[in-house]
Design a protein around this motif. Structure first.
Motif, PDB file in Angstrom:
ATOM      1  N   UNK A   1       0.809  -1.211   0.000  1.00  0.00           N
ATOM      2  CA  UNK A   1       0.000   0.000   0.000  1.00  0.00           C
ATOM      3  C   UNK A   1       0.841   1.259   0.000  1.00  0.00           C
ATOM      4  N   UNK A   2       1.883   1.281   0.823  1.00  0.00           N
ATOM      5  CA  UNK A   2       2.766   2.448   0.864  1.00  0.00           C
ATOM      6  C   UNK A   2       3.493   2.628  -0.466  1.00  0.00           C
ATOM      7  N   UNK A   3       3.873   1.526  -1.085  1.00  0.00           N
ATOM      8  CA  UNK A   3       4.546   1.619  -2.377  1.00  0.00           C
ATOM      9  C   UNK A   3       3.636   2.230  -3.434  1.00  0.00           C
ATOM     10  N   UNK A   4       2.425   1.666  -3.568  1.00  0.00           N
ATOM     11  CA  UNK A   4       1.538   2.080  -4.663  1.00  0.00           C
ATOM     12  C   UNK A   4       0.928   3.456  -4.453  1.00  0.00           C
ATOM     13  N   UNK A   5       0.620   3.807  -3.205  1.00  0.00           N
ATOM     14  CA  UNK A   5      -0.099   5.058  -2.958  1.00  0.00           C
ATOM     15  C   UNK A   5       0.797   6.214  -2.536  1.00  0.00           C
ATOM     16  N   UNK A   6       1.947   5.916  -1.933  1.00  0.00           N
ATOM     17  CA  UNK A   6       2.776   6.992  -1.383  1.00  0.00           C
ATOM     18  C   UNK A   6       4.112   7.125  -2.112  1.00  0.00           C
ATOM     19  N   UNK A   7       4.888   6.040  -2.179  1.00  0.00           N
ATOM     20  CA  UNK A   7       6.235   6.144  -2.725  1.00  0.00           C
ATOM     21  C   UNK A   7       6.243   6.340  -4.239  1.00  0.00           C
ATOM     22  N   UNK A   8       5.595   5.439  -4.965  1.00  0.00           N
ATOM     23  CA  UNK A   8       5.684   5.470  -6.430  1.00  0.00           C
ATOM     24  C   UNK A   8       5.181   6.786  -7.021  1.00  0.00           C
TER      25      UNK A   8
END
Length: 319
Positions: free
Chosen positions: A101-108
């Motif tokens: 979730x953090x990857x798809x919504x925040x980091x990327x």
């Protein structure tokens, strides 16, 4: 023999506990790795490792030499960086791990700004809700939510994850709106299970000093946060998930918050990296960038200074 390369190889063998894994991490033939360690032992006239068909174990002399090698290579890198343009423009491959979730919504979504600032860095971003072994898998740093248990990691607290309970309008139309956490025992809930242990996680609620922890019935359990949200959208049941993954769906009316007067314990978020590794320029700038990213996010930033809670991991607190 290149003594510094031999030291790097020796360190990797110790960290991995295997010549084969070390060779894979270093992209070297296994025979080369074995030869370098053997030559190092011959040069030093000391046995550094005990080898069996099943495992590699470090000797007492090897353990002392390992610590010196870590320091020597760290000093060498410091000297190189102080005389190199890489200090101003970090470069190289950076391996990062983050929950899905953090990857798809925040980091990327934010990474274009990172690469614009640091164009010479390339990244391998692993996205999994499974807690990995950074050293064994050759990962430079990881963003993690929850309490930290690994004493071999340095952890910098960068934010907090908040949770919300909700369900799709179609589900609530069929089953009604719960008024109390105990009402969920008569509902269908989407459960989440640990990717490490397989255990289904209980649901926790707090209100006015009252705390309730319940195990809830459900037709499906998942261990991926993005798939979990999709299950809620599909009407499979009530879900409890991070607010940053649900706020857009709630605003658009695709999900409805339930039990809004009951709170859920937030989770701390840290960026972690092995403590026995030199913090290279590329890792350092990524740590600082992620800290800035979370500090600017209304749903993830720390709201006030927090006391450092003693744990088996070394924690660096930041606001």
């Amino acid at each position: 023999m290149n003594k510094l390369q031999a030291m790097e190889v020796f360190i990797q063998v110790v960290d991995c506990g295997s010549f084969t894994k070390a060779a894979e991490m270093l992209n070297l033939p296994k025979a080369t790795v074995s030869t370098l360690v053997q030559t190092l032992e011959t040069t030093l006239s000391v046995k550094l490792l005990h080898r069996t068909t099943r495992q590699v174990m470090i000797t007492s002399d090897g353990a002392a030499y390992y610590e010196r090698c870590i320091q020597i290579l760290s000093d060498v890198r410091d000297a190189e960086e102080s005389l190199s343009r890489h200090r101003l423009s970090p470069s190289g491959r950076l391996r990062v791990d983050s929950p899905t979730g953090l990857s798809s919504e925040i980091l990327i979504p934010a990474l274009p700004a990172f690469f614009e600032r640091y164009p010479d860095i390339t990244m391998e971003l692993g996205s999994t809700d499974r807690v990995i072994d950074l050293v064994e898998e050759g990962v430079d740093c990881a963003v993690r939510g929850g309490e930290l248990l690994d004493q071999n990691l340095i952890a910098r607290r960068i934010g907090v994850i908040n949770f919300v309970t909700c369900a799709s309008p179609a589900y609530l139309e069929r089953h009604g709106m719960p008024q109390h956490p105990r009402d969920l025992e008569r509902h269908r809930c989407v459960n989440y299970f640990s990717a490490k242990t397989g255990k289904i996680l209980n649901w926790d609620f707090t209100r006015d000093g009252e705390r309730i922890e319940v195990a809830l019935p459900g037709a499906i359990a998942l261990n991926d946060s993005n798939a979990y949200v999709q299950a809620g959208l599909a009407g499979l049941g009530v879900i409890m998930m991070t607010d940053y993954l649900l706020i857009e769906h709630i605003t658009a009316g695709r999900m409805v918050q339930v039990l809004p007067d009951w709170s859920i314990d937030p989770l701390p978020v840290h960026i972690v990296y092995p403590q026995n590794r030199h913090l290279s320029a590329k890792v350092r700038v990524f740590v600082e960038w992620v800290s800035e990213l979370f500090a600017g996010h209304p749903n993830l930033r720390l709201q006030a200074p927090k006391a450092v809670v003693a744990s088996s991991a070394t924690v660096l607190e930041t606001v």
